[in-house]
Write an enzyme that holds these catalytic residues in place. Sequence first.
Site: not given
Length: 238
Positions: A12, A38-39, A60, A153, A157, A187-188
């Site tokens: 990530g 992935r990008t 991925d 989620y 976790k 803060e993302t």
Amino acid sequence: MDIRSKTAIVTGAGSGLGAAISEALIREEVSAVYGLARTTSDLLSIQKKLGEHFIPVTLDITDRDKVVSWIQQTFSQNVFPDILINNAGVGSFGRIDEMAPEDWYTMVNTNLNGLYHITSEAVKLMRKKKGSSHIINIGSILGTTSQAEGAAYSATKFGMNGFSEALFKELRGDNIKVTCLNPGSIETGFFKTSGIKPHENMLQPNEVADTLIHVLKTPDNVLINELTIRPLNPKAPV
């Protein structure tokens, strides 16, 4: 661990916390940071900023065959990863009876299956190397508590926390540290589907990254197996 000249894998790594962690590692003179995402364009932007010690890897982690292939092509019996940062994660929020099944499966596949794919392969190599290794799993405060519309989620976790707890007990005799880092809101923009808007009172990515570096640099016989990080004042400025 003296992390200078070590080799790290960061999943990530294309943006947000993963990018901040990669930058902090290179600042601490890690010899190579394999940044997985992935990008491709995101990774190339990070490499342009951080330089040749950041090695972009378009991958991925939910695809086990591709993870195994990359590990086998990149490392060997003589070339090992020293540090693995499991940062990749996705989150969707909403009522459980309204959530699309694909959102559930995407979270499970990334946050748990992807975690297993990369970790199981890295550990095979770490067990054979001399010296210490360190795996840091980026969990969440929502892996220790939860909130309404966060059941899916939180399930992943909480699973990561259980995975980390069992893994540190399994690997400590192999000189491999395992830490689960549970940050509060960062803060993302990660939590945008929850209706929470990013603001300056949230944790900053570089602050979490600096804490991670501190954990990595602890003496070899010191293990911080779990750490929760919260913003002191999480309320949005008025």
